[in-house]
Design a protein around this motif. Sequence first.
Motif, PDB file in Angstrom:
ATOM      1  N   ARG A  45       2.532   1.413  -3.756  1.00  0.00           N
ATOM      2  CA  ARG A  45       1.840   1.165  -5.031  1.00  0.00           C
ATOM      3  C   ARG A  45       1.839   2.389  -5.942  1.00  0.00           C
ATOM      4  NH1 ARG A  45      -3.683  -1.115  -3.448  1.00  0.00           N
ATOM      5  NH2 ARG A  45      -3.947  -1.040  -5.705  1.00  0.00           N
ATOM      6  N   ASP A  46       1.957   3.620  -5.356  1.00  0.00           N
ATOM      7  CA  ASP A  46       1.972   4.824  -6.187  1.00  0.00           C
ATOM      8  C   ASP A  46       3.373   5.242  -6.611  1.00  0.00           C
ATOM      9  OD1 ASP A  46      -0.745   4.975  -5.952  1.00  0.00           O
ATOM     10  OD2 ASP A  46      -0.684   6.317  -4.216  1.00  0.00           O
ATOM     11  N   GLU A  83       0.829  -1.201   0.000  1.00  0.00           N
ATOM     12  CA  GLU A  83       0.000   0.000   0.000  1.00  0.00           C
ATOM     13  C   GLU A  83       0.871   1.261   0.000  1.00  0.00           C
ATOM     14  OE1 GLU A  83      -3.264  -0.321  -0.291  1.00  0.00           O
ATOM     15  OE2 GLU A  83      -3.354   1.877  -0.441  1.00  0.00           O
ATOM     16  N   ASP A 109       6.117   0.463  -9.928  1.00  0.00           N
ATOM     17  CA  ASP A 109       5.214  -0.265 -10.831  1.00  0.00           C
ATOM     18  C   ASP A 109       5.174  -1.719 -10.409  1.00  0.00           C
ATOM     19  OD1 ASP A 109       4.613   1.869 -12.456  1.00  0.00           O
ATOM     20  OD2 ASP A 109       6.409   1.567 -13.687  1.00  0.00           O
ATOM     21  N   GLU A 128       4.310  13.233  -4.724  1.00  0.00           N
ATOM     22  CA  GLU A 128       4.317  11.842  -4.264  1.00  0.00           C
ATOM     23  C   GLU A 128       5.021  11.736  -2.935  1.00  0.00           C
ATOM     24  OE1 GLU A 128       6.379   9.776  -7.276  1.00  0.00           O
ATOM     25  OE2 GLU A 128       4.599   9.421  -8.478  1.00  0.00           O
TER      26      GLU A 128
END
Length: 408
Positions: free
Chosen positions: A117-118, A114, A121, A406
């Motif tokens: 994941r951003d 989790e 890849d 991010e």
Amino acid sequence: MLGTKVLVSGAGIAGPALAYWLARYGADVTVVESAPALRTGGQLVDIRGVARQVIAEAGLTEPIRAARTGADGLSFVDSAGRRLASMGVAGFGGDGPVTEIEILRGVLSEIFHEATRDVADYVFGDHISGIRQRPDGVCVDFAHRPGQSFDLVVGADGLHSGVRSLVFAPEQTRLRHLDTYLSFWTADNTPGLRDWTEVYSEPGRTLGARAIRDNSAVMAFFSFRSAPFVFDHRDLGALKAVVRSRAAGMGWHAERLVAQLDDAPDFYFDSCSQVQLPHWSVGRVGLVGDAAFCASPLSGHGTSIALVGAYVLAGELARAGGDVVAGLRAYEHRLRPWITRIQGFGQGNGAMMTPRTALGIEFRRRAVQAMGLLPGGSLLLRDQVRMSNGFPLPGYSAFEVARSGERP
Ligand SMILES: Cc1cc2nc3c(=O)[nH]c(=O)nc-3n(C[C@H](O)[C@H](O)[C@H](O)COP(=O)(O)OP(=O)(O)OC[C@H]3O[C@@H](n4cnc5c(N)ncnc54)[C@H](O)[C@@H]3O)c2cc1C
């Protein structure tokens, strides 16, 4: 290491943890996992010693603590369920045989997935089928997608690592078998445990149950001593049959716990084996976690050293800038002495978990009783706690980069 292209094989614990740190240092990370989705199976794993510092550095202590299971202690019982000797989580600074942070393996894997994941890849349902090294990069073939080039490839693909078998000679990758097999599965809480673990042994075999999920279920575990034998990991029916036959006729709650094997969605079986490689990397291909230095569940440190290994590997790569070969060497140089101690500890633990004789079972009971009588309860385990904490964690925060929009 801004923009360094890294391929990580395996999305268990070490893989997502490595992706987490690499992304913080600016690497461009792809994780390839052979399973079609994140494997959320497995039972309780411990986060001890230095690994607790690592999750604190990652800012993940809160979610991990919130998700841990409440295990207050452990008792060895006789066939009628009478508690013969007990030890609690207190008294060992949270790092004793019953650790303060015990969490379902799948939940820990999800937390790191989790958190990454951003920024990485994830490719599920594929695996590396070929690796060719060049001086300036690694050409990778995949089973199901076109090949690609990376600056670095890391195998975080577990005890039976595919990356390891692609880059190391077969004679270097032979597992060190510890003459013990171990299985886990979820079952009803028929022993009626409340935040507690009970363990019952007969010569050469041990069955236990640990309360999980607010005491609504137990993690059942069964271990037996045996010389190595060949088995197919995917043939769960055959492996369940092995457990059934090895546990046949045992006392305590064996009948009811073993009867639930058939319905268990999360059955896990493996040998207790160690990976002892002459080195943890070949050129631009490195290994981490069980793939590099599995200490076996008998060490109680498998997940902790995977987390620390991922942290140190990413940190040393960041320190080395673009020189991935130097980063891989520095990681091994720093970490190997500590890992060697932990593996040594794991080698002796089969006798504690699954004594071969009635005398051995009795010896264990007395040793645990003696622990309770000693001042602070921790003298006998002092060395183990020192070992768990015995790696001075380097700081790598100077290498973190901020990415627009991010945050890992
Ligand atoms: C399903 C499962 C259940 C487990 N249950 C327990 C348990 O109950 N108790 C315990 O002490 N330990 C358990 N373990 C082992 C434990 O997770 C590890 O010892 C430790 O956490 C180190 O983690 P790791 O990431 O190095 O390895 P693992 O957690 O084993 O992760 C390796 C990952 O790599 C993937 N993989 C394997 N081969 C390839 C390949 N060729 N290409 C791409 N991906 C690949 C696997 O599917 C897995 O997701 C379990 C492991 C798995 C996979």
